[in-house]
Design a protein around this motif. Structure first.
Motif, PDB file in Angstrom:
ATOM      1  N   SER A   3     -13.332 -12.315 -39.107  1.00 35.51           N
ATOM      2  CA  SER A   3     -13.124 -12.634 -37.699  1.00 35.51           C
ATOM      3  C   SER A   3     -13.595 -11.479 -36.820  1.00 35.51           C
ATOM      4  N   VAL A   4     -13.657 -11.734 -35.526  1.00 31.14           N
ATOM      5  CA  VAL A   4     -14.034 -10.705 -34.556  1.00 31.14           C
ATOM      6  C   VAL A   4     -13.065  -9.535 -34.655  1.00 31.14           C
ATOM      7  N   GLN A 114     -23.492   0.048 -41.641  1.00 28.73           N
ATOM      8  CA  GLN A 114     -22.203  -0.643 -41.493  1.00 28.73           C
ATOM      9  C   GLN A 114     -22.282  -1.729 -40.422  1.00 28.73           C
ATOM     10  N   LEU A 115     -23.002  -1.464 -39.354  1.00 22.35           N
ATOM     11  CA  LEU A 115     -23.160  -2.448 -38.285  1.00 22.35           C
ATOM     12  C   LEU A 115     -23.908  -3.678 -38.799  1.00 22.35           C
ATOM     13  N   LYS A 116     -24.944  -3.459 -39.602  1.00 18.26           N
ATOM     14  CA  LYS A 116     -25.694  -4.579 -40.196  1.00 18.26           C
ATOM     15  C   LYS A 116     -24.793  -5.399 -41.109  1.00 18.26           C
ATOM     16  N   ARG A 117     -23.995  -4.723 -41.929  1.00 14.86           N
ATOM     17  CA  ARG A 117     -23.085  -5.429 -42.837  1.00 14.86           C
ATOM     18  C   ARG A 117     -22.042  -6.216 -42.049  1.00 14.86           C
ATOM     19  N   THR A 118     -21.509  -5.613 -40.999  1.00 11.89           N
ATOM     20  CA  THR A 118     -20.525  -6.294 -40.155  1.00 11.89           C
ATOM     21  C   THR A 118     -21.134  -7.526 -39.502  1.00 11.89           C
ATOM     22  N   GLU A 119     -22.337  -7.384 -38.972  1.00 15.91           N
ATOM     23  CA  GLU A 119     -23.024  -8.518 -38.331  1.00 15.91           C
ATOM     24  C   GLU A 119     -23.222  -9.662 -39.318  1.00 15.91           C
ATOM     25  N   GLY A 120     -23.570  -9.338 -40.550  1.00 20.05           N
ATOM     26  CA  GLY A 120     -23.790 -10.366 -41.564  1.00 20.05           C
ATOM     27  C   GLY A 120     -22.527 -11.099 -41.978  1.00 20.05           C
ATOM     28  N   ASN A 121     -21.383 -10.452 -41.835  1.00 21.83           N
ATOM     29  CA  ASN A 121     -20.106 -11.048 -42.233  1.00 21.83           C
ATOM     30  C   ASN A 121     -19.307 -11.660 -41.092  1.00 21.83           C
ATOM     31  N   LEU A 122     -19.769 -11.442 -39.857  1.00 20.90           N
ATOM     32  CA  LEU A 122     -19.010 -11.896 -38.699  1.00 20.90           C
ATOM     33  C   LEU A 122     -18.996 -13.420 -38.600  1.00 20.90           C
ATOM     34  N   GLU A 123     -17.813 -13.947 -38.392  1.00 18.74           N
ATOM     35  CA  GLU A 123     -17.654 -15.390 -38.177  1.00 18.74           C
ATOM     36  C   GLU A 123     -16.967 -15.599 -36.840  1.00 18.74           C
ATOM     37  N   VAL A 124     -17.615 -16.371 -35.969  1.00 15.04           N
ATOM     38  CA  VAL A 124     -17.069 -16.605 -34.637  1.00 15.04           C
ATOM     39  C   VAL A 124     -16.634 -18.053 -34.532  1.00 15.04           C
TER      40      VAL A 124
END
Length: 124
Positions: A3-4, A114-124
């Motif tokens: 999640s965000v 880490q930002l790339k990994r977070t972006e890939g896992n983000l679900e909105v």
């Protein structure tokens, strides 16, 4: 998928030197969530202002006929790094992650990773 709220907590705890983070809708300039910041770093104002930055870059790329996608944008200040990464994952169209780092403490390469990994896992 995360999640965000979880994504922002992960950035703030796992990225050395993180000062603030937000997930932003660049069609409206509104932050869907933010964490960190403070009196000298108003993340809602920064979200709106950086919306203009990403819109300008997308517009310029369109005018130049550049077909590539933006991976991230880096703004370097005297004491801070500001990273902007569009969200390309499922349901992320029109969103970006904004991360502010203390330049003296941050490892920019690791923060981008880490930002790339977070972006890939983000679900909105």
């Amino acid at each position: 998928m995360t999640s965000v709220e979880v994504s922002l907590k992960t950035l703030m705890t796992e990225v050395e030197g993180a000062l603030g983070a937000a997930v932003v809708d660049y069609s409206s300039g509104m932050a869907l969530g933010s964490l960190g910041g403070g009196k000298d770093l108003d993340l809602n104002v920064a979200a709106a202002g950086n919306t203009d930055v990403i819109r300008a870059k997308v517009r310029t790329m369109d005018e130049l006929g550049i077909q590539s996608r933006i991976e991230d944008l880096l703004i370097t200040l005297d004491t801070q790094y500001h990273l902007i990464r569009p969200v390309m994952g499922r349901g992320g169209n029109g969103l970006f992650i904004y991360l502010v780092l203390d330049k003296g403490r941050a490892n920019l390469a690791m923060a981008r990773h880490q930002l790339k990994r977070t972006e890939g896992n983000l679900e909105v």
